[in-house]
Enzyme design. Sequence first.
Site, mmCIF file in Angstrom:
data_model
loop_
_atom_site.group_PDB
_atom_site.id
_atom_site.type_symbol
_atom_site.label_atom_id
_atom_site.label_comp_id
_atom_site.label_asym_id
_atom_site.label_seq_id
_atom_site.Cartn_x
_atom_site.Cartn_y
_atom_site.Cartn_z
ATOM 1 N N VAL A 184 0.821 -1.205 0.000
ATOM 2 C CA VAL A 184 0.000 0.000 0.000
ATOM 3 C C VAL A 184 0.861 1.264 0.000
ATOM 4 C CG1 VAL A 184 -1.817 1.243 1.255
ATOM 5 C CG2 VAL A 184 -1.780 -1.271 1.266
ATOM 6 N N ASN B 99 3.029 4.304 -0.723
ATOM 7 C CA ASN B 99 3.095 5.019 -2.001
ATOM 8 C C ASN B 99 4.511 5.342 -2.462
ATOM 9 O OD1 ASN B 99 0.536 5.430 -3.239
ATOM 10 N ND2 ASN B 99 -0.062 6.746 -1.540
ATOM 11 N N HIS C 294 -0.390 3.872 -10.209
ATOM 12 C CA HIS C 294 -1.178 4.537 -9.168
ATOM 13 C C HIS C 294 -0.628 5.948 -8.985
ATOM 14 C CE1 HIS C 294 -3.820 5.031 -5.830
ATOM 15 N NE2 HIS C 294 -2.874 4.990 -4.902
#
EC number: 1.1.1.37
Length: 325
Positions: free
Chosen positions: A124, A126, A181
């Site tokens: 998760v 970043n 992402h």
Amino acid sequence: MARKKISVIGAGNVGATVAQFLATKELGDVYLFDVVDGIPEGKALDIQEGAPHWGYDLDVVGFSTSDSSNYKNMEGSDVIVVTAGMARKPGMSREDLFDKNVEIIADVSKNIKKYSPDSIIVVVSNPADIMAYALQKISGVDPQRIMGLGGSLDSSRFRTFLAKELDVSVEDVNAFVIGGHGDDMVPFIRYSSVAGIPIEKLLPKEKIDAIVKRTRFGGGEIVNYLKAGSAYYAPGISITAMVESVIKDKKRVIPCAAYITGKHAEHYGINNKFIGVPIKIGERGVEEIYDIDFLPEELELWKKSVASVEASSKNVDEWLKKHPQ
């Protein structure tokens, strides 16, 4: 039957929220880790004490990794969720977090390799696709067992914005986002629909374009509101959906950052890297990657996202040369 074991590395807003959702959905015992003394222990106890009202009979425990030997408590985890890292601030992109978070991921990766290399891992921290790449390179974990948050969350935002614009239930909106992402993510209009009706038949182009733009910058919108910190409720449930599909072997198809190689590399134009694509998630992790066809204009957007991921992945390779693990 023995309960499943889920370790969450990082007890900040995202990690603690994930831990709560995992417990309330009774997916397994939850082990919460954080480098700050008292934070994982306190938050775990707080979640545990809510059990009588939620009705979950499982263990939620916390461990401080300021004593690195406490990582041994994640041994035998069925799933490890890695949320550890710096949070975004206004004006920052996910990519701006690279320098800080790659150091944190390196430490986490070495402990995963030492104590629980056979776990399914959800990354998760970043930028998630790039941190998934770093974790795999350092830990040596089978890349099929690693997936990164990205499309799961971005698609949830996309579906929400479409549902609100159309005044329909989010349950009837099918839409997904692929690519990195980051700001070059690709919300896929052509495959978006409401109860099978194409979005393009329901909304004018200017409305769709506005929703696509809002989706791309959805995380930043929340960061700008919060001033300090970033989103955690929507990320928390998006992560939980991924974990649930592993724990229950649900075979859900969710866009996530997956390791692209072989025939998929030829199709997607990226090799031995993580990027968001539709995948089937089950007890073995990434059980299938789906190749989707692109129209020329879609392909251009995809190539831009690939270029961004390639550049950031190269930063990982260069960092590892300077910091051998």
